[in-house]
Design a protein around this motif. Sequence first.
Motif, PDB file in Angstrom:
ATOM      1  N   VAL A 162      45.950 -36.984  38.193  1.00  0.00           N
ATOM      2  CA  VAL A 162      47.083 -36.507  38.289  1.00  0.00           C
ATOM      3  C   VAL A 162      47.430 -35.808  39.488  1.00  0.00           C
ATOM      4  O   VAL A 162      46.360 -35.311  40.226  1.00  0.00           O
ATOM      5  CB  VAL A 162      47.505 -35.328  37.213  1.00  0.00           C
ATOM      6  N   PRO A 163      48.412 -35.224  40.164  1.00  0.00           N
ATOM      7  CA  PRO A 163      48.551 -34.748  41.279  1.00  0.00           C
ATOM      8  C   PRO A 163      47.770 -33.356  41.420  1.00  0.00           C
ATOM      9  O   PRO A 163      47.669 -32.749  40.414  1.00  0.00           O
ATOM     10  CB  PRO A 163      50.185 -34.436  41.369  1.00  0.00           C
ATOM     11  N   ALA A 164      47.235 -33.544  42.515  1.00  0.00           N
ATOM     12  CA  ALA A 164      46.290 -32.025  42.885  1.00  0.00           C
ATOM     13  C   ALA A 164      46.995 -30.948  42.856  1.00  0.00           C
ATOM     14  O   ALA A 164      47.453 -30.385  43.973  1.00  0.00           O
ATOM     15  CB  ALA A 164      45.501 -32.494  44.211  1.00  0.00           C
ATOM     16  N   ILE A 165      47.510 -30.236  41.814  1.00  0.00           N
ATOM     17  CA  ILE A 165      48.138 -29.315  41.900  1.00  0.00           C
ATOM     18  C   ILE A 165      47.205 -28.009  40.866  1.00  0.00           C
ATOM     19  O   ILE A 165      46.957 -28.425  39.948  1.00  0.00           O
ATOM     20  CB  ILE A 165      49.542 -29.290  41.182  1.00  0.00           C
ATOM     21  N   PHE A 166      47.111 -26.930  41.486  1.00  0.00           N
ATOM     22  CA  PHE A 166      46.051 -26.075  40.800  1.00  0.00           C
ATOM     23  C   PHE A 166      46.620 -24.412  40.801  1.00  0.00           C
ATOM     24  O   PHE A 166      47.500 -24.119  41.687  1.00  0.00           O
ATOM     25  CB  PHE A 166      44.640 -25.885  41.602  1.00  0.00           C
ATOM     26  N   ASN A 167      46.134 -23.797  39.718  1.00  0.00           N
ATOM     27  CA  ASN A 167      46.425 -22.380  39.579  1.00  0.00           C
ATOM     28  C   ASN A 167      45.591 -21.557  40.258  1.00  0.00           C
ATOM     29  O   ASN A 167      44.444 -21.594  39.613  1.00  0.00           O
ATOM     30  CB  ASN A 167      46.835 -22.010  38.187  1.00  0.00           C
ATOM     31  N   ARG A 168      45.764 -20.740  41.259  1.00  0.00           N
ATOM     32  CA  ARG A 168      44.890 -20.013  41.875  1.00  0.00           C
ATOM     33  C   ARG A 168      43.612 -20.320  42.648  1.00  0.00           C
ATOM     34  O   ARG A 168      43.697 -19.936  43.989  1.00  0.00           O
ATOM     35  CB  ARG A 168      44.232 -18.784  40.796  1.00  0.00           C
ATOM     36  N   GLU A 169      43.023 -21.373  42.319  1.00  0.00           N
ATOM     37  CA  GLU A 169      41.970 -22.145  42.997  1.00  0.00           C
ATOM     38  C   GLU A 169      41.765 -23.523  42.547  1.00  0.00           C
ATOM     39  O   GLU A 169      42.058 -23.647  41.595  1.00  0.00           O
ATOM     40  CB  GLU A 169      40.845 -21.170  42.943  1.00  0.00           C
ATOM     41  N   ALA A 170      41.140 -24.317  43.467  1.00  0.00           N
ATOM     42  CA  ALA A 170      40.922 -25.723  43.605  1.00  0.00           C
ATOM     43  C   ALA A 170      39.740 -25.814  43.137  1.00  0.00           C
ATOM     44  O   ALA A 170      38.679 -24.941  43.373  1.00  0.00           O
ATOM     45  CB  ALA A 170      41.151 -26.420  44.665  1.00  0.00           C
ATOM     46  N   PRO A 171      39.184 -26.873  42.442  1.00  0.00           N
ATOM     47  CA  PRO A 171      37.914 -27.110  41.761  1.00  0.00           C
ATOM     48  C   PRO A 171      37.045 -27.439  43.206  1.00  0.00           C
ATOM     49  O   PRO A 171      37.463 -27.774  44.233  1.00  0.00           O
ATOM     50  CB  PRO A 171      37.935 -28.680  41.195  1.00  0.00           C
ATOM     51  N   ASP A 172      35.737 -27.355  43.074  1.00  0.00           N
ATOM     52  CA  ASP A 172      34.647 -27.207  44.016  1.00  0.00           C
ATOM     53  C   ASP A 172      34.814 -28.870  44.592  1.00  0.00           C
ATOM     54  O   ASP A 172      35.083 -29.911  43.765  1.00  0.00           O
ATOM     55  CB  ASP A 172      33.389 -27.140  43.668  1.00  0.00           C
ATOM     56  N   SER A 173      34.376 -28.835  45.787  1.00  0.00           N
ATOM     57  CA  SER A 173      34.547 -30.347  46.534  1.00  0.00           C
ATOM     58  C   SER A 173      33.727 -31.386  45.983  1.00  0.00           C
ATOM     59  O   SER A 173      33.933 -32.543  46.128  1.00  0.00           O
ATOM     60  CB  SER A 173      34.403 -30.142  48.140  1.00  0.00           C
ATOM     61  N   ILE A 174      32.687 -31.008  45.332  1.00  0.00           N
ATOM     62  CA  ILE A 174      31.693 -32.007  44.648  1.00  0.00           C
ATOM     63  C   ILE A 174      31.943 -32.295  43.405  1.00  0.00           C
ATOM     64  O   ILE A 174      31.297 -33.032  42.711  1.00  0.00           O
ATOM     65  CB  ILE A 174      30.377 -31.247  44.689  1.00  0.00           C
ATOM     66  N   ASP A 175      33.300 -31.794  42.914  1.00  0.00           N
ATOM     67  CA  ASP A 175      33.467 -32.014  41.380  1.00  0.00           C
ATOM     68  C   ASP A 175      34.015 -33.652  41.352  1.00  0.00           C
ATOM     69  O   ASP A 175      34.586 -34.262  42.210  1.00  0.00           O
ATOM     70  CB  ASP A 175      34.783 -31.496  41.166  1.00  0.00           C
ATOM     71  N   GLU A 176      33.335 -34.150  40.415  1.00  0.00           N
ATOM     72  CA  GLU A 176      33.341 -35.736  40.439  1.00  0.00           C
ATOM     73  C   GLU A 176      34.842 -36.119  39.852  1.00  0.00           C
ATOM     74  O   GLU A 176      35.153 -37.359  39.911  1.00  0.00           O
ATOM     75  CB  GLU A 176      32.602 -36.326  39.132  1.00  0.00           C
ATOM     76  N   LEU A 177      36.005 -35.549  39.677  1.00  0.00           N
ATOM     77  CA  LEU A 177      37.161 -35.636  39.141  1.00  0.00           C
ATOM     78  C   LEU A 177      37.920 -35.696  40.271  1.00  0.00           C
ATOM     79  O   LEU A 177      39.349 -36.304  40.173  1.00  0.00           O
ATOM     80  CB  LEU A 177      37.686 -34.593  38.205  1.00  0.00           C
TER      81      LEU A 177
END
Length: 290
Positions: A25-40
């Motif tokens: 899904v489009p990369a939209i996040f509330n407050r902070e994004a997941p870590d760069s090594i996240d597999e998703l």
Amino acid sequence: MESVIYQYLLHCEQLKSLLTQYNDVPAIFNREAPDSIDELWTNPQYPRLIFELSMQEDPERKTSGTLLIDFYFNTDGGIFIEEAEPIIRTLIDGYFFSSGNETLAALWRRSDPFAEPSEGNRINGITIIFDVVSFPSQRTSFPCPVQAIDAYLKKLFPEYKVLGNDDLVGTWKATDKSPAIYTRLQRIDPGSFPSTYAVTWYNAVLMVHVIAPSPNVRNSVLKQIVEHMQAHVQVIMPDDAPMFVQRIALLTGADQLKTGQLAITGCYGLLRTEQETSKLEHIILSQKEV
């Protein structure tokens, strides 16, 4: 409310072409994004959008909070501020977000570009700042003068959105064809009529907000309210008792979101409850023979 904002942004077609994807899904996040090594993550990990809603108490309703939207992009991705900023600003500015009894409106304040080095690449972005104005439910104990005015205005303008009276959900915008109306209680004073053994009188000062893009439409709606109230003089309360309209002040230059353009003073009465009194007990009656 964050969920309402997230769902709205997630389904905006204009944003899908600007953003990469996370978990398909489009990369939209509330407050902070997941870590760069996240597999998703779907490579690349930019552009992305992060929003944050901050609210605080504000009795004067100048502003009730702030909505920050950070748009990040890699300079190698071919997306630039000049393209993204107007799209994001237009998607939020002037929109209302409703959930339960709570409604918020977002107004663009300014946009601040930024740049930061990250992992050897140049990550640019822009922070788009919106003032947030809250429209909380103004219902009080029964019988409620705000509820009476809301019902009166809904009957007068059935096609308009009346905040506090209608069940509003999701994201919407007031238009010239379908303006929004909001009533808030400014104060309650002793009534214009003297109280009696049976009734206590009160004066309620209420502010009515008529919200629409065009000043001509707002002024036309306000004029209709004034003329109708002057002709009918009273508004029926939820307990079927009258609230007498004592004064109407039209402030056409007032802010439609933060102040309200129509001040209404109405006098209404509440029946007094009979006070409990102590009962005489152990009474002995004696009869004297003549």
